[in-house]
Structure formats: structure tokens, C-alpha cells
Design a protein around this motif. Structure first.
Motif, PDB file in Angstrom:
ATOM      1  N   ILE B  72     -18.142  29.987  -8.458  1.00  0.00           N
ATOM      2  CA  ILE B  72     -18.734  29.710  -9.774  1.00  0.00           C
ATOM      3  C   ILE B  72     -20.220  29.342  -9.630  1.00  0.00           C
ATOM      4  CG2 ILE B  72     -18.603  28.232 -11.826  1.00  0.00           C
ATOM      5  CD1 ILE B  72     -16.060  29.776 -11.662  1.00  0.00           C
ATOM      6  N   ALA B  73     -20.508  28.436  -8.691  1.00  0.00           N
ATOM      7  CA  ALA B  73     -21.877  27.921  -8.556  1.00  0.00           C
ATOM      8  C   ALA B  73     -22.871  29.044  -8.256  1.00  0.00           C
ATOM      9  CB  ALA B  73     -21.928  26.852  -7.451  1.00  0.00           C
ATOM     10  N   ASP B  74     -22.426  30.045  -7.492  1.00  0.00           N
ATOM     11  CA  ASP B  74     -23.316  31.160  -7.137  1.00  0.00           C
ATOM     12  C   ASP B  74     -23.735  31.971  -8.363  1.00  0.00           C
ATOM     13  OD1 ASP B  74     -23.340  30.563  -4.471  1.00  0.00           O
ATOM     14  OD2 ASP B  74     -21.924  32.136  -3.858  1.00  0.00           O
ATOM     15  N   TRP B  91     -27.108  37.854 -15.813  1.00  0.00           N
ATOM     16  CA  TRP B  91     -25.928  37.424 -15.040  1.00  0.00           C
ATOM     17  C   TRP B  91     -25.460  38.554 -14.119  1.00  0.00           C
ATOM     18  CZ3 TRP B  91     -20.904  39.548 -15.806  1.00  0.00           C
ATOM     19  CH2 TRP B  91     -19.901  38.931 -15.048  1.00  0.00           C
ATOM     20  N   ARG B  92     -25.458  39.770 -14.643  1.00  0.00           N
ATOM     21  CA  ARG B  92     -25.059  40.940 -13.844  1.00  0.00           C
ATOM     22  C   ARG B  92     -25.936  41.043 -12.583  1.00  0.00           C
ATOM     23  NH1 ARG B  92     -27.034  45.771 -11.416  1.00  0.00           N
ATOM     24  NH2 ARG B  92     -25.842  47.593 -12.056  1.00  0.00           N
ATOM     25  N   GLU B  93     -27.240  40.823 -12.739  1.00  0.00           N
ATOM     26  CA  GLU B  93     -28.128  40.892 -11.575  1.00  0.00           C
ATOM     27  C   GLU B  93     -27.774  39.829 -10.545  1.00  0.00           C
ATOM     28  OE1 GLU B  93     -30.181  43.370 -10.898  1.00  0.00           O
ATOM     29  OE2 GLU B  93     -29.314  44.152 -12.762  1.00  0.00           O
ATOM     30  N   THR B  94     -27.476  38.635 -11.024  1.00  0.00           N
ATOM     31  CA  THR B  94     -27.115  37.526 -10.126  1.00  0.00           C
ATOM     32  C   THR B  94     -25.834  37.847  -9.358  1.00  0.00           C
ATOM     33  OG1 THR B  94     -28.138  35.956 -11.633  1.00  0.00           O
ATOM     34  CG2 THR B  94     -26.559  35.063 -10.060  1.00  0.00           C
ATOM     35  N   VAL B  95     -24.849  38.377 -10.072  1.00  0.00           N
ATOM     36  CA  VAL B  95     -23.563  38.701  -9.446  1.00  0.00           C
ATOM     37  C   VAL B  95     -23.738  39.810  -8.401  1.00  0.00           C
ATOM     38  CG1 VAL B  95     -21.300  39.745  -9.890  1.00  0.00           C
ATOM     39  CG2 VAL B  95     -22.147  37.915 -11.363  1.00  0.00           C
ATOM     40  N   VAL B  96     -24.465  40.853  -8.764  1.00  0.00           N
ATOM     41  CA  VAL B  96     -24.655  41.973  -7.841  1.00  0.00           C
ATOM     42  C   VAL B  96     -25.414  41.512  -6.589  1.00  0.00           C
ATOM     43  CG1 VAL B  96     -25.848  44.180  -7.520  1.00  0.00           C
ATOM     44  CG2 VAL B  96     -24.473  43.794  -9.576  1.00  0.00           C
ATOM     45  N   ARG B  97     -26.420  40.664  -6.788  1.00  0.00           N
ATOM     46  CA  ARG B  97     -27.197  40.167  -5.651  1.00  0.00           C
ATOM     47  C   ARG B  97     -26.313  39.372  -4.695  1.00  0.00           C
ATOM     48  NH1 ARG B  97     -30.139  36.152  -7.661  1.00  0.00           N
ATOM     49  NH2 ARG B  97     -31.066  37.617  -9.140  1.00  0.00           N
ATOM     50  N   LYS B  98     -25.473  38.514  -5.273  1.00  0.00           N
ATOM     51  CA  LYS B  98     -24.577  37.697  -4.456  1.00  0.00           C
ATOM     52  C   LYS B  98     -23.641  38.570  -3.611  1.00  0.00           C
ATOM     53  CE  LYS B  98     -20.167  35.607  -4.556  1.00  0.00           C
ATOM     54  NZ  LYS B  98     -19.872  34.276  -4.998  1.00  0.00           N
ATOM     55  N   TYR B  99     -23.046  39.590  -4.235  1.00  0.00           N
ATOM     56  CA  TYR B  99     -22.116  40.442  -3.489  1.00  0.00           C
ATOM     57  C   TYR B  99     -22.863  41.343  -2.508  1.00  0.00           C
ATOM     58  CZ  TYR B  99     -18.123  38.715  -6.043  1.00  0.00           C
ATOM     59  OH  TYR B  99     -17.139  37.892  -6.537  1.00  0.00           O
ATOM     60  N   GLU B 101     -25.479  40.417  -0.804  1.00  0.00           N
ATOM     61  CA  GLU B 101     -25.718  39.548   0.356  1.00  0.00           C
ATOM     62  C   GLU B 101     -24.423  39.294   1.133  1.00  0.00           C
ATOM     63  OE1 GLU B 101     -29.287  37.128  -1.944  1.00  0.00           O
ATOM     64  OE2 GLU B 101     -27.419  36.078  -1.418  1.00  0.00           O
ATOM     65  N   GLN B 102     -23.355  39.129   0.389  1.00  0.00           N
ATOM     66  CA  GLN B 102     -22.074  38.770   0.999  1.00  0.00           C
ATOM     67  C   GLN B 102     -21.453  39.947   1.753  1.00  0.00           C
ATOM     68  OE1 GLN B 102     -19.644  35.891  -1.315  1.00  0.00           O
ATOM     69  NE2 GLN B 102     -18.167  37.524  -1.331  1.00  0.00           N
ATOM     70  N   GLY B 103     -21.682  41.156   1.239  1.00  0.00           N
ATOM     71  CA  GLY B 103     -21.134  42.346   1.888  1.00  0.00           C
ATOM     72  C   GLY B 103     -19.624  42.385   1.818  1.00  0.00           C
ATOM     73  N   GLU B 172     -18.963  49.839  -0.106  1.00  0.00           N
ATOM     74  CA  GLU B 172     -19.914  50.366  -1.098  1.00  0.00           C
ATOM     75  C   GLU B 172     -20.044  49.432  -2.294  1.00  0.00           C
ATOM     76  OE1 GLU B 172     -18.894  54.457  -2.068  1.00  0.00           O
ATOM     77  OE2 GLU B 172     -18.333  54.733   0.036  1.00  0.00           O
ATOM     78  N   LEU B 173     -21.297  49.120  -2.661  1.00  0.00           N
ATOM     79  CA  LEU B 173     -21.578  48.198  -3.762  1.00  0.00           C
ATOM     80  C   LEU B 173     -21.531  48.901  -5.120  1.00  0.00           C
ATOM     81  CD1 LEU B 173     -22.527  45.183  -4.174  1.00  0.00           C
ATOM     82  CD2 LEU B 173     -24.869  46.069  -4.189  1.00  0.00           C
TER      83      LEU B 173
END
Lengths: 191, 191
Positions: B72-74, B91-99, B101-103, B172-173
Motif C-alpha cells: 500500500i505504502a508504495d 497513480w498508474r505511473e506510480t504503480v508501473v514504476r514500482k513493478y 523496479e521490482q521486476g 514482461e511489464l
């Protein structure tokens, strides 16, 4: 596979894999040893190593292949018939029924999470199953005449995956039903 | 927890959990023992058992709580600000960036798949995280004035879950990006 199996050999191998899959579903891959599989299939050690020269690792990989094929097969024939609006509703019912029966256990997911670290073949196997599944949905969105068939197929696939993930996480089937309904709405409304 | 921790105690406990989470992310829960955690946090055995009376199981559960909160915090603060059309894109940009990075590694997923069988607290923890996440999305779809805010929140949540599952399965992202784009389309188009 060193040499091709005879028809009888292939049938025996399939019988062993299928019994091993049942065991792995019931008690988890980490708790399933070769002795359990021998006992439940009434095969000898030498027979097992004849079909699975790499032993337990080979057999568990064969179970993963079996489970990956079932993910697609469980949606057929409805998955192959996708196109017109009623076909999406029929497929949706098949998918929901399968996950309702399956509940919180995803056989492929639990297997791959245990094998992925140790067997380099598991990653490509799952990726190829996803790719096959997407291709079948894409054939359906294309036959439906969708304007962006590829994106729509991805959206439907992710709705099933996400709904199944939320079912595993919460035990509630409603997420899957709602997510798939919204994802296929443009295909059903096209009537 | 037998008795409340002092502020200093709570900080020490959090430092241990955070270091353990880093270790578990790097080498997996099954390969992380109490000795590794002691070494990386420079804590004594008695200190560890002071904060985690149940030993390794308690500490790994604390790591799961830590990782669940991070899911949630991410996504914050963008998740809390959902409502008008641009907020969904942010929010979509934040979520995509997090994933991105996470791979292919999902720390919570790998942890829960290893702990779920042995720790009965893990199931409810994950279910509660899902429920919190859904509630925050529902607050957003409600503020957006959606006609079926609950179903739409479920659809968006499933798109993220499904896209993340497909990222783990394939590396694949693109699945995540496309699925979330289509799920939030009604909220973005409402402008």
C-alpha cells in the motif's frame, strides 16, 4: 528424452504423471517423494527411472507441464470458440466454474513457486503457457472485430489472472467474477 | 506481544524487521536463518528472542506484515488522492514504476507462499491487505462519481494483480501497463 516412447510406454508415462499430479495437488510438491509416487502408481524404481531419468526433478517438471496444459484445456472448447457476444459469456461461465471448484489452490502456481528456483525449465514453461493463452484470447477478440484486439485480450487475461490471485489471497470468488465481467463487457456489448 | 515496547524498543524491533526483510528479499525466506539476521543486524540471540519470542517464525511473520504494509505504502500518496481523471494517470505511473523496479520478484508473494502452510496468521494478513487496497480504490472510484464504484474498484485491483502475476510469469511489464490502462479508461475518459 533419450528415445521416443512406444504408445504403451507413453500411456504408462502419462499414467504416472497424472497420479503424481494428484499427489502433488493433495500434499504439495515438497511433501511428495518418489516413494509416494511409486506406491500410488504401483511402479518399480527402475520403471520410474526409465521414464524419468533425472528422477524426482524430472517427474515434478513433467507434472508442471501436465498442469500448464490443464490451465488451457480446462477452458476448452469455449476458449476456442470465442468471437460473438454469447461466446464470451459461455467462456466466462466455464472459467468461473473451474476456479470455484479449484478454490484457493492453484496447482500450477504452487508447483512453480516451489520449482522455479531449482529448475530452469519452469520459467519458460509458464511463459509459454501465458503466451498460448493470450494468443487464443487474441484470436477471439479479433474474430469479435474489436478495434484494439491485442490490448483487449491482455485486459481479459489479466482479469482472470488477477481475479484468481485475489481468490487465492482472500478465498472470495467475487473479485474474479466482477473483474472478468468488466473486462469482457466491450465484447458482450458489441451485440 | 507480551507487553508494549518503549519507543526505543519499537525502533530497534523495526530496524531488525527491516534488515530481515532485505535479507529475505535477497535470498528467500527458506534460506534466511536467525543467524543470518543476527549477523546483519548486530543483535544478540537474547535480543532477538526479546523482540520475537516465537523465534524465526515470529520474525518472518513480522517481515510479512512489513511487506504487506509496503504494498500500500508504495502507492501512496497517489492512491489516497484518486478521484479526478489526472489522479488515475498519476497513480498508474506510480504503480508501473514500482513493478518495473521490482521486476519478477514479488516479496510478499514469495514470502506468503512459503509461510502460508506453517503460519495461520499469514492468510488473514494478506486478505486484510487486499481489503484495505480495495477500500482505497473504492474511495477513489466513488470520488470520481463512477456509476458502479465497487465493481470498477475490483476491476482496477484485479488488473494490477493480474498484470503483476503476468510480469512474474513472463518477465514482461507490458501486460500490467495495458491491463491497468484499460481498467482505468472509464475513469480517465470521465473528464
Amino acid at each position: 528424452m533419450s528415445r521416443p516412447l512406444t504408445a504403451k510406454g507413453a500411456a504408462t508415462r502419462e499414467r504416472i504423471v497424472s497420479a503424481a499430479a494428484t499427489l502433488v495437488r493433495a500434499q504439495g510438491a515438497q511433501n511428495t517423494g518418489l516413494d509416494d509416487i511409486r506406491a500410488s502408481t504401483a511402479t518399480s524404481k527402475s520403471q520410474l527411472f526409465h521414464y524419468f531419468p533425472g528422477g524426482r526433478a524430472d517427474l515434478l517438471y513433467a507434472v508442471a507441464v501436465h498442469e500448464a496444459a490443464l490451465v488451457i484445456a480446462d477452458q476448452q472448447p469455449e476458449l476456442d470458440r470465442l468471437g460473438p457476444p454469447p461466446s464470451w459469456r459461455a467462456w466466462r461461465e466455464t472459467v468461473v466454474r473451474k476456479y470455484r471448484e479449484q478454490g484457493r489452490q492453484c496447482p500450477l502456481r504452487s508447483l512453480t513457486s516451489q520449482l522455479a528456483d531449482s529448475d530452469p525449465r519452469v520459467g519458460p514453461l509458464v511463459a509459454s503457457m501465458v503466451s498460448d493463452w493470450h494468443a487464443l484470447l487474441l484470436a477471439g477478440t479479433t474474430r469479435a472485430g474489436a478495434t484494439a484486439p491485442d490490448a483487449l485480450a491482455t485486459s481479459v487475461l489479466a482479469a482472470v489472472q488477477g481475479g484468481a490471485g485475489l481468490l487465492i489471497a482472500t478465498g472470495e470468488l467475487g473479485y474474479l467474477e466482477t473483474a472478468v465481467d468488466l473486462a469482457i463487457a466491450p465484447l458482450v456489448a458489441a451485440a
